[in-house]
Write a protein that holds these residues in place. Sequence first.
Motif, PDB file in Angstrom:
ATOM      1  N   UNK A  91      49.636  50.354  37.816  1.00  0.00           N
ATOM      2  CA  UNK A  91      50.105  49.322  38.740  1.00  0.00           C
ATOM      3  C   UNK A  91      51.094  49.960  39.733  1.00  0.00           C
ATOM      4  N   UNK A 130      60.575  46.660  42.278  1.00  0.00           N
ATOM      5  CA  UNK A 130      59.512  45.708  41.927  1.00  0.00           C
ATOM      6  C   UNK A 130      58.299  46.420  41.339  1.00  0.00           C
ATOM      7  N   UNK A 131      57.537  45.666  40.547  1.00  0.00           N
ATOM      8  CA  UNK A 131      56.246  46.133  40.052  1.00  0.00           C
ATOM      9  C   UNK A 131      55.239  45.044  40.355  1.00  0.00           C
ATOM     10  N   UNK A 132      53.987  45.415  40.555  1.00  0.00           N
ATOM     11  CA  UNK A 132      52.966  44.463  40.976  1.00  0.00           C
ATOM     12  C   UNK A 132      51.795  44.499  40.007  1.00  0.00           C
ATOM     13  N   UNK A 133      51.230  43.335  39.759  1.00  0.00           N
ATOM     14  CA  UNK A 133      50.074  43.269  38.873  1.00  0.00           C
ATOM     15  C   UNK A 133      49.018  42.392  39.515  1.00  0.00           C
ATOM     16  N   UNK A 134      47.801  42.553  39.049  1.00  0.00           N
ATOM     17  CA  UNK A 134      46.709  41.734  39.576  1.00  0.00           C
ATOM     18  C   UNK A 134      46.189  42.294  40.889  1.00  0.00           C
ATOM     19  N   UNK A 135      45.069  41.785  41.357  1.00  0.00           N
ATOM     20  CA  UNK A 135      44.487  42.210  42.623  1.00  0.00           C
ATOM     21  C   UNK A 135      44.014  43.646  42.556  1.00  0.00           C
ATOM     22  N   UNK A 192      45.832  45.858  47.609  1.00  0.00           N
ATOM     23  CA  UNK A 192      46.600  44.632  47.841  1.00  0.00           C
ATOM     24  C   UNK A 192      48.002  44.741  47.248  1.00  0.00           C
ATOM     25  N   UNK A 193      48.144  45.491  46.156  1.00  0.00           N
ATOM     26  CA  UNK A 193      49.484  45.705  45.600  1.00  0.00           C
ATOM     27  C   UNK A 193      50.337  46.541  46.557  1.00  0.00           C
TER      28      UNK A 193
END
Lengths: 390, 214
Positions: A84, A101-106, A110-111
Amino acid sequence: MKSLNPSILLLILGLLASDARAASEEELALERWVRGRVKPIPISLSGYSGEVATVLRFDLEVAGCAIVSEDQAQFLLKGTNNGQVEGRLSDAISKATRLAKAYSGGTPRSQAHALADDVIQELTGKPGIARTKIACRVARGPNFEIYVSDYDGHGAVAVTQDNTVAAAPAWVPGRRALFYTTYKFGNADIVSHDLGSGARQVVARHTGSNMSPAVSPDGRRVAMILSKGGSPDLYVGNLDGTGLQQLTRTPEDESSPCWSPDGRWIAFATKMNGRRVLAKIPTEGGQVQRIATSGVANPTEPDWSPDGRLIAFTAQMGNFEICVVPASGGEAQLLVGGQDPSWAPNSRTLIFTKRGRAGQRTLSLLDVPTRQNKDVAHNLGGCSQPSWAR
Amino acid sequence: MKSAFFLNLLTLGLLVAFAATGCKKPQKGVTPIPAAKGGTVASAQPRGPATPPSVPPGGALPGGGGTAGTETPRETPLKTGPEGIEQAPPETFDGMVMDPATFKDQVVYFEFDSSVVRTSQYPQANAVADHLKQNSAQKLLIDGHCDERGTEEYNRSLGERRALALREYLARQGVLPERVKTRSWGEDRPADPGHDEEAWARNRRGEFILLLPQ
């Protein structure tokens, strides 16, 4: 009737005068923003690889940053994209963390866009544009089809497959719907197209040519150039094309209407005294007023910034030049070679068409304050008439 | 006396408040576009519905009636002509058959950024007028075109202005304007795909398409 105490009167006059001074200070700030060059924010990237690194670089540069080495940076963005996307933005001098921040999904793409947007929000206080959409038309042999993509050209999908000429896509504000001109019936007609369901509706199919739709900011009316009265004139109607009101009655050819963000004016290109000019008219009808664009000739294809302050347009002086002018008119500022500009929702970035010597068309992005210019990351080939979703 | 003083104070207070806010216009927010999911772990806010991987192709548009032409659907079986060669059904416009051949040599050319019909072009336009005056059941479609040196929507409007200028010229020669339709292709259908003066001059044109009763 007792008159106002003279000292109170002086105070009131003083306040009024200072209020007038505040207004011209804003104009001055706008002037500096447009005429001067704002320095890009120097930022360094580390820990990212592959597509995520490419996307972060592109998004930040378009947004007015310069990607530099750590020793030259004012801000450091460090992170990873193993599994991620994660990022920590810190101030290079004070070492203070601005965001983590950390991003999940997509998708990784997109992250990366989401991280870029968060960095820009943190650094500028304004929302980023990395996850916005554009519409455009793409040449397909002798024909043109309407496409929608991410602002950087990726993820493009065909909206039409009519094997004919389509032109001038215009978003319905706040909705996933487009208006455009199509020659599907052998004439220039205007249709509306809901992107979710695919449902289409004929909006204007009058005798002559029906061209250049522009939807009002409240999404309830559409401005169009119709020649059914014997000359291409500006009309406004309901979204379904009913309730038409003719706003201009000139033997000249009006073109390219666009709305002011408060919905009170429509700006467009026309001719006055034989010279090509920009003009505006109240949307309920009235006097056509010229918008001065001094310093440049042959202005056309205006687009009003979402914050209401500037009008971007094309000046045709040998080559095409993208320009901006204060919305009330005045001295125009040349920005970059190109045509047909469309504002991003941030009132800062422009997308426009670049044309090569051999006629090739590409979409290109400009950050107005820094003048940083990058062609879209993914080139659809033969792409023009961009419209930024707002 | 006291009430007048407080009224002044109230006015002053309002003016102070007015000056302080500086009359800011309300800022419209960014239009939310449904994006692919990419929420932050920190905020745990979903970003909205995912964009569908494809947009459904534009639905069928009602094709009946109206003033515009119709493109013949491709499913129509081709006719076999007397030579045994399959012929595509002719295109129609406004319920009449399009005949682009009759006037294919009567192209009228325009100067850059102009819709003025020049005297040098009168012979072509006069030939069209003469034919129409002798064939009262026939009508005309005028196609206006531009070279690539204008911007695209400006050119769409200019092309229409050129077609209309020719319609006006024909009206002065005695052809009723009701018999003449106009259409603009802007710069989208060049006669010459080149990018030099010669090509541009050939693209700034009006073309006449005869319309025959079905």
